[in-house]
Design a protein around this motif. Structure first.
Motif, PDB file in Angstrom:
ATOM      1  N   GLY A   1      -0.210  17.961   8.525  1.00 34.30           N
ATOM      2  CA  GLY A   1       0.280  16.592   8.512  1.00 34.30           C
ATOM      3  C   GLY A   1       0.157  15.871   7.187  1.00 34.30           C
ATOM      4  N   ASP A   2      -0.196  16.568   6.130  1.00 35.64           N
ATOM      5  CA  ASP A   2      -0.308  15.955   4.798  1.00 35.64           C
ATOM      6  C   ASP A   2       1.027  16.132   4.083  1.00 35.64           C
ATOM      7  OD1 ASP A   2      -0.964  14.971   2.315  1.00 35.64           O
ATOM      8  OD2 ASP A   2      -2.781  16.193   2.083  1.00 35.64           O
ATOM      9  N   PHE A   3       1.998  15.286   4.456  1.00 35.97           N
ATOM     10  CA  PHE A   3       3.360  15.428   3.955  1.00 35.97           C
ATOM     11  C   PHE A   3       3.467  15.124   2.473  1.00 35.97           C
ATOM     12  CE2 PHE A   3       4.402  14.115   8.530  1.00 35.97           C
ATOM     13  CZ  PHE A   3       4.282  15.418   8.976  1.00 35.97           C
ATOM     14  N   GLU A   4       2.657  14.213   1.980  1.00 36.37           N
ATOM     15  CA  GLU A   4       2.677  13.880   0.551  1.00 36.37           C
ATOM     16  C   GLU A   4       2.259  15.097  -0.283  1.00 36.37           C
ATOM     17  OE1 GLU A   4       0.199  10.938  -2.357  1.00 36.37           O
ATOM     18  OE2 GLU A   4       0.931  10.071  -0.474  1.00 36.37           O
ATOM     19  N   ALA A   5       1.192  15.753   0.127  1.00 35.27           N
ATOM     20  CA  ALA A   5       0.740  16.952  -0.590  1.00 35.27           C
ATOM     21  C   ALA A   5       1.782  18.068  -0.463  1.00 35.27           C
ATOM     22  CB  ALA A   5      -0.605  17.421  -0.054  1.00 35.27           C
ATOM     23  N   ALA A   6       2.369  18.216   0.726  1.00 37.55           N
ATOM     24  CA  ALA A   6       3.384  19.256   0.924  1.00 37.55           C
ATOM     25  C   ALA A   6       4.550  19.054  -0.030  1.00 37.55           C
ATOM     26  CB  ALA A   6       3.876  19.236   2.371  1.00 37.55           C
ATOM     27  N   GLU A   7       5.024  17.810  -0.125  1.00 41.60           N
ATOM     28  CA  GLU A   7       6.143  17.521  -1.035  1.00 41.60           C
ATOM     29  C   GLU A   7       5.762  17.844  -2.473  1.00 41.60           C
ATOM     30  OE1 GLU A   7       9.228  13.947  -2.323  1.00 41.60           O
ATOM     31  OE2 GLU A   7       7.713  13.532  -0.783  1.00 41.60           O
ATOM     32  N   ALA A   8       4.555  17.487  -2.868  1.00 44.04           N
ATOM     33  CA  ALA A   8       4.112  17.756  -4.248  1.00 44.04           C
ATOM     34  C   ALA A   8       4.068  19.264  -4.518  1.00 44.04           C
ATOM     35  CB  ALA A   8       2.748  17.122  -4.498  1.00 44.04           C
ATOM     36  N   TYR A   9       3.554  20.036  -3.568  1.00 48.17           N
ATOM     37  CA  TYR A   9       3.500  21.498  -3.752  1.00 48.17           C
ATOM     38  C   TYR A   9       4.908  22.085  -3.872  1.00 48.17           C
ATOM     39  CZ  TYR A   9      -1.526  21.935  -2.761  1.00 48.17           C
ATOM     40  OH  TYR A   9      -2.894  21.867  -2.801  1.00 48.17           O
ATOM     41  N   TYR A  10       5.813  21.683  -2.977  1.00 49.96           N
ATOM     42  CA  TYR A  10       7.176  22.216  -3.021  1.00 49.96           C
ATOM     43  C   TYR A  10       7.861  21.853  -4.338  1.00 49.96           C
ATOM     44  CZ  TYR A  10       6.740  22.897   2.069  1.00 49.96           C
ATOM     45  OH  TYR A  10       6.345  23.263   3.331  1.00 49.96           O
ATOM     46  N   ARG A  11       7.658  20.630  -4.788  1.00 46.47           N
ATOM     47  CA  ARG A  11       8.298  20.211  -6.045  1.00 46.47           C
ATOM     48  C   ARG A  11       7.724  20.984  -7.239  1.00 46.47           C
ATOM     49  NH1 ARG A  11      12.050  16.487  -5.184  1.00 46.47           N
ATOM     50  NH2 ARG A  11      11.850  15.071  -3.404  1.00 46.47           N
TER      51      ARG A  11
END
Length: 189
Positions: A120-130
């Motif tokens: 549920g840590d969507f902010e971290a997920a987005e940062a990793y994908y980017r």
């Protein structure tokens, strides 16, 4: 000839001597048997992993990691095995260890994004994908994972749409399911 001219001639002779005879191209290096063995062992472990023989794959990657701790491939594949077996803690620790060695390892970044999204840590997920996409802008896995995150989890289909399109362009054979998804995203806009 006067002495000034002799000085110039001496300098030219010295420079010519420093240049020396033309160098012969170096003979091709003999194949490194250790490197060839390493590559063969890695290929065997990967083949076992693809065949679903997790125990053989794990043992192979573990041997490689012990013999070559500086290599990220065995560590990353051990983390993938842990992820596939549902051991999120071991997978995360493994991928973080890979990033400690290679901070821009795109496979580790993508999996850490998946793990962050799953908790549920969507902010971290987005940062990793980017970060993964910064290393490989057309990496299909990172493109699709970021598109799903933006579309489904963050409600930003307008930002997801170009990522779905890039994903389709980056794959050898476009996925018809993603074509359906693109149709749906366009309709929702």
């Amino acid at each position: 000839m006067n002495w000034a001219n002799w000085g110039a001639v001496a300098v030219l002779l010295c420079l010519a001597g420093c240049a020396g005879a033309p160098r012969q191209p170096a003979a091709p290096a003999a194949p490194d048997p250790d490197q060839a063995r390493l590559e063969a062992d890695f290929a065997q472990a990967v083949a076992a992993m693809k065949a679903g023989d997790r125990d053989t794959a794990r043992a192979g990657f573990q041997r490689l990691l012990e013999a070559h701790p500086e290599r990220t491939g065995p560590r990353a594949n051990l983390a993938i095995l842990a992820y596939e077996e549902g051991d999120a803690a071991a997978a995360r620790a493994g991928f973080e260890a890979v990033l400690a060695q290679a901070p821009e390892h795109r496979v580790a970044l993508n999996y850490l994004g998946i793990l962050a999204r799953e908790r549920g840590d969507f902010e971290a997920a987005e940062a990793y994908y980017r970060r993964a996409l910064a290393q490989a802008p057309d990496d299909p896995a990172a493109l699709l994972n970021l598109a799903f995150l933006l579309d489904i989890y963050l409600g930003r289909p307008d930002q997801a749409l170009p990522l779905y399109q890039r994903y389709q362009a980056a794959t050898p054979t476009p996925d018809p399911r993603i074509d359906d998804w693109l149709f749906d995203v366009r309709n929702r806009q």
